[in-house]
Design a protein around this motif. Structure first.
Motif, PDB file in Angstrom:
ATOM      1  N   TYR A   1      27.918  32.325  43.798  1.00 53.53           N
ATOM      2  CA  TYR A   1      26.578  32.671  43.324  1.00 53.53           C
ATOM      3  C   TYR A   1      25.506  31.942  44.145  1.00 53.53           C
ATOM      4  O   TYR A   1      24.486  32.536  44.534  1.00 53.53           O
ATOM      5  CB  TYR A   1      26.426  32.325  41.844  1.00 53.53           C
ATOM      6  CG  TYR A   1      27.252  33.193  40.928  1.00 53.53           C
ATOM      7  CD1 TYR A   1      26.841  34.495  40.605  1.00 53.53           C
ATOM      8  CD2 TYR A   1      28.444  32.731  40.391  1.00 53.53           C
ATOM      9  CE1 TYR A   1      27.608  35.293  39.771  1.00 53.53           C
ATOM     10  CE2 TYR A   1      29.216  33.532  39.557  1.00 53.53           C
ATOM     11  CZ  TYR A   1      28.796  34.811  39.245  1.00 53.53           C
ATOM     12  OH  TYR A   1      29.557  35.609  38.429  1.00 53.53           O
TER      13      TYR A   1
ATOM     14  N   ARG B   1      22.481  33.490  46.615  1.00 52.25           N
ATOM     15  CA  ARG B   1      21.055  33.229  46.350  1.00 52.25           C
ATOM     16  C   ARG B   1      20.329  32.708  47.585  1.00 52.25           C
ATOM     17  O   ARG B   1      19.091  32.739  47.624  1.00 52.25           O
ATOM     18  CB  ARG B   1      20.911  32.232  45.200  1.00 52.25           C
ATOM     19  CG  ARG B   1      21.311  32.817  43.840  1.00 52.25           C
ATOM     20  CD  ARG B   1      20.920  31.891  42.693  1.00 52.25           C
ATOM     21  NE  ARG B   1      21.355  32.450  41.421  1.00 52.25           N
ATOM     22  CZ  ARG B   1      22.453  32.079  40.770  1.00 52.25           C
ATOM     23  NH1 ARG B   1      23.238  31.119  41.291  1.00 52.25           N
ATOM     24  NH2 ARG B   1      22.786  32.625  39.625  1.00 52.25           N
TER      25      ARG B   1
ATOM     26  N   THR C   1      17.126  37.220  45.973  1.00 53.01           N
ATOM     27  CA  THR C   1      16.873  36.901  44.563  1.00 53.01           C
ATOM     28  C   THR C   1      17.223  38.090  43.665  1.00 53.01           C
ATOM     29  O   THR C   1      17.087  37.996  42.448  1.00 53.01           O
ATOM     30  CB  THR C   1      15.389  36.529  44.359  1.00 53.01           C
ATOM     31  OG1 THR C   1      14.568  37.622  44.813  1.00 53.01           O
ATOM     32  CG2 THR C   1      15.031  35.265  45.131  1.00 53.01           C
ATOM     33  N   ASP C   2      17.679  39.186  44.279  1.00 50.72           N
ATOM     34  CA  ASP C   2      18.047  40.381  43.521  1.00 50.72           C
ATOM     35  C   ASP C   2      19.356  40.112  42.761  1.00 50.72           C
ATOM     36  O   ASP C   2      20.410  39.935  43.372  1.00 50.72           O
ATOM     37  CB  ASP C   2      18.225  41.565  44.483  1.00 50.72           C
ATOM     38  CG  ASP C   2      18.371  42.897  43.758  1.00 50.72           C
ATOM     39  OD1 ASP C   2      19.034  42.922  42.700  1.00 50.72           O
ATOM     40  OD2 ASP C   2      17.852  43.912  44.258  1.00 50.72           O
ATOM     41  N   GLN C   3      19.269  40.114  41.428  1.00 48.92           N
ATOM     42  CA  GLN C   3      20.433  39.760  40.619  1.00 48.92           C
ATOM     43  C   GLN C   3      21.569  40.759  40.787  1.00 48.92           C
ATOM     44  O   GLN C   3      22.746  40.392  40.713  1.00 48.92           O
ATOM     45  CB  GLN C   3      20.037  39.674  39.130  1.00 48.92           C
ATOM     46  CG  GLN C   3      21.086  39.038  38.241  1.00 48.92           C
ATOM     47  CD  GLN C   3      21.429  37.614  38.638  1.00 48.92           C
ATOM     48  OE1 GLN C   3      20.568  36.856  39.100  1.00 48.92           O
ATOM     49  NE2 GLN C   3      22.701  37.238  38.478  1.00 48.92           N
ATOM     50  N   ARG C   4      21.250  42.028  41.042  1.00 49.51           N
ATOM     51  CA  ARG C   4      22.294  43.035  41.232  1.00 49.51           C
ATOM     52  C   ARG C   4      23.109  42.729  42.487  1.00 49.51           C
ATOM     53  O   ARG C   4      24.339  42.838  42.490  1.00 49.51           O
ATOM     54  CB  ARG C   4      21.675  44.425  41.350  1.00 49.51           C
ATOM     55  CG  ARG C   4      20.937  44.915  40.108  1.00 49.51           C
ATOM     56  CD  ARG C   4      20.243  46.232  40.405  1.00 49.51           C
ATOM     57  NE  ARG C   4      19.310  46.078  41.533  1.00 49.51           N
ATOM     58  CZ  ARG C   4      18.744  47.096  42.168  1.00 49.51           C
ATOM     59  NH1 ARG C   4      19.036  48.351  41.817  1.00 49.51           N
ATOM     60  NH2 ARG C   4      17.899  46.884  43.153  1.00 49.51           N
TER      61      ARG C   4
ATOM     62  N   ILE D   1      23.376  39.731  43.898  1.00 51.90           N
ATOM     63  CA  ILE D   1      24.084  38.468  43.651  1.00 51.90           C
ATOM     64  C   ILE D   1      25.382  38.720  42.899  1.00 51.90           C
ATOM     65  O   ILE D   1      26.440  38.167  43.239  1.00 51.90           O
ATOM     66  CB  ILE D   1      23.182  37.485  42.882  1.00 51.90           C
ATOM     67  CG1 ILE D   1      22.005  37.050  43.760  1.00 51.90           C
ATOM     68  CG2 ILE D   1      23.986  36.271  42.410  1.00 51.90           C
ATOM     69  CD1 ILE D   1      20.960  36.239  43.029  1.00 51.90           C
ATOM     70  N   GLU D   2      25.327  39.564  41.872  1.00 50.71           N
ATOM     71  CA  GLU D   2      26.529  39.865  41.092  1.00 50.71           C
ATOM     72  C   GLU D   2      27.569  40.606  41.932  1.00 50.71           C
ATOM     73  O   GLU D   2      28.769  40.349  41.832  1.00 50.71           O
ATOM     74  CB  GLU D   2      26.153  40.709  39.861  1.00 50.71           C
ATOM     75  CG  GLU D   2      25.343  39.969  38.808  1.00 50.71           C
ATOM     76  CD  GLU D   2      26.134  38.836  38.162  1.00 50.71           C
ATOM     77  OE1 GLU D   2      27.378  38.904  38.144  1.00 50.71           O
ATOM     78  OE2 GLU D   2      25.505  37.879  37.677  1.00 50.71           O
TER      79      GLU D   2
ATOM     80  N   SER E   1      29.255  38.198  44.305  1.00 47.03           N
ATOM     81  CA  SER E   1      30.177  37.290  43.619  1.00 47.03           C
ATOM     82  C   SER E   1      31.562  37.908  43.441  1.00 47.03           C
ATOM     83  O   SER E   1      32.567  37.188  43.356  1.00 47.03           O
ATOM     84  CB  SER E   1      29.605  36.900  42.248  1.00 47.03           C
ATOM     85  OG  SER E   1      29.614  38.001  41.360  1.00 47.03           O
TER      86      SER E   1
END
Length: 459
Positions: free
Chosen positions: A347, A351, A355-358, A360-361, A364
């Motif tokens: 994670y 980052r 900063t896009d959480q989609r 990042i997921e 991972s």
């Protein structure tokens, strides 16, 4: 485990680290500069970043082939240096001649692509950025292949610190002039993407000049050329067609092998692009992370190739085996470190880029196949370099072409689209391809070693 610890404590391990660490540091420096280049160009403009990504992807294949070709010189230099036959000058001059021919051919091929960019259906608004940047990168092919030729000579005589320092100095210059020319600082004109290209081109000429000066004008290399044969100097050395043939015989399969691997990753980008933009952004991040392990494995395996090349010429086959074992032991520790790094910090690493959480997921999850293939990636790099040191490259090239361009991509498509595993399925094609290639190369290595030892015993 006991054998591994013994190999780690051996003189062969110390020799590999002494030669390989400078190569590894230099290559990691190249990655760092490429990373900073992307950040700087991205800060200047989105269109500029998109154009740079396209051009670097296309011309980058020519760079990979160019550098791969020069790898044919390294084992020949290491062998000549070990034998003390006074042929280093001939090897260098012949290498420069053949590399110039290959560099010009690659430049012509890229020139044809530049003149016909519309074949590749790039967005119209990017063409005005792509064309001048493409031309600058095209001009850089020749200095890159000539630098790489000098680098193989310098590394082959076990002066790897010199090439490392030349890369670090040129990378610093690249970063500095990027800042000046992209953004127009300190009185320089603001040139955007063109400024980034000119900065990179200038740094490549600096890199070439440093090694040119070191080889032709320093006392240490004059002593190396004169050490073996009385009166032998670099000035008196001539181009040999036979030597050019020997370099090409090893270098061309090496170039094709590296080109096949680079092409597999490039085609994977296209496959991932069919899935979606989030997956494509995630792929770029994971691909960048994958170079971390690759460059460390490459640096240390290059040291193995240099030592194997020397032992091969002296027919010290037991020493070849000990060198390869030591290289595997050292790099196995690096594999564990890289796997833990990407899994535990998956994670945090994502980052750094977004900063896009989609994204990042997605990253991972994608690092799982990345971690899985570290060990087999190390093995295929190690044994391909060992075989190159033993002058056996055709089998490696054919095996690599099959594993990269057929098996890897077939499994990637099957898992990604037929089995609907998406981008993770595409990436799981690489562990399958790398594992198969590593098994083939290990089989080839053991077969050759058994043959060489048998012939030696018969004598």
């Amino acid at each position: 485990m006991q054998d591994m610890l013994k190999s780690l404590r051996s003189s062969h391990a110390r020799s590999i680290l002494k030669l390989g660490l400078p190569i590894m540091i230099g290559q990691l420096g190249v990655i760092l500069v490429g990373f900073i280049d992307n950040i700087m160009v991205g800060q200047y403009g989105t269109n500029e970043l998109a154009a740079a990504s396209f051009v670097n992807g296309v011309v980058g294949l020519a760079y990979v082939i160019a550098m791969g070709y020069t790898y044919g010189l390294t084992p020949l230099v290491a062998g000549s240096y070990a034998r003390g036959d006074g042929k280093l000058g001939t090897l260098l001059m012949s290498g420069l001649a053949s590399s110039t021919i290959v560099g010009l051919l690659l430049s012509m091929a890229m020139g044809i692509v530049l003149l016909n960019l519309r074949w590749l259906n790039q967005p119209e608004e990017l063409l005005s950025y792509i064309r001048p940047y493409f031309l600058i990168q095209l001009i850089g092919i020749l200095p890159v292949i000539l630098f790489s030729t000098y680098k193989q000579l310098v590394d082959g005589v076990e002066k790897t610190t010199i090439s490392m320092l030349s890369i670090i100095i040129s990378n610093f210059i690249n970063i500095l002039f990027n800042y000046f020319l992209i953004f127009g600082k300190c009185g320089f004109p603001e040139m955007g993407l063109i400024g980034a290209g000119l900065s990179t081109l200038f740094s490549r000429f600096v890199c070439l000049f440093i090694l040119f000066y070191e080889v032709h004008f320093t006392r240490s290399f004059k002593r190396i050329f004169q050490k073996i044969k009385e009166g032998e100097t670099l000035v008196k050395s001539k181009v040999s067609r036979t030597t050019m043939h020997h370099i090409t015989k090893i270098g061309m399969p090496s170039a094709l092998q590296m080109g096949a691997e680079s092409s597999a990753f490039s085609i994977a980008v296209v496959l991932v692009g069919w899935i979606g933009s989030v997956e494509l952004a995630s792929h770029q991040i994971v691909n960048t992370l994958s170079t971390l392990g690759f460059m460390m494995f490459y640096g240390l395996s290059s040291a193995v190739m240099i030592k194997v090349g020397a032992y091969y010429e002296m027919k010290k086959y037991d020493e070849i085996g000990k060198t390869v074992k030591a290289g595997m032991a050292i790099q196995s520790l690096i594999v564990v470190a890289v796997m833990l790094l990407v899994l535990l910090l998956r994670y945090e690493l994502a980052r750094i880029f977004t900063t896009d959480q989609r994204v990042i997921e997605t990253v991972s999850v994608m690092v799982i196949p990345l971690a899985v293939y570290q060990f087999v990636d190390m093995l295929q790099i190690l044994f391909s370099n060992a075989l190159r040191g033993m002058r056996d490259v055709r089998f490696t090239a054919r095996a690599a072409a099959f594993c990269y361009l057929i098996l890897t991509l077939a499994v990637a498509y099957l898992l990604g689209f037929v089995c609907h595993f998406g981008v993770v399925g595409v990436w799981f094609g690489f562990p399958v391809g790398f594992a198969t290639l590593s098994l083939l190369l290990i089989y080839r290595y053991k077969k050759l070693m058994a043959t060489y030892k048998e012939c030696l015993n018969l004598k």
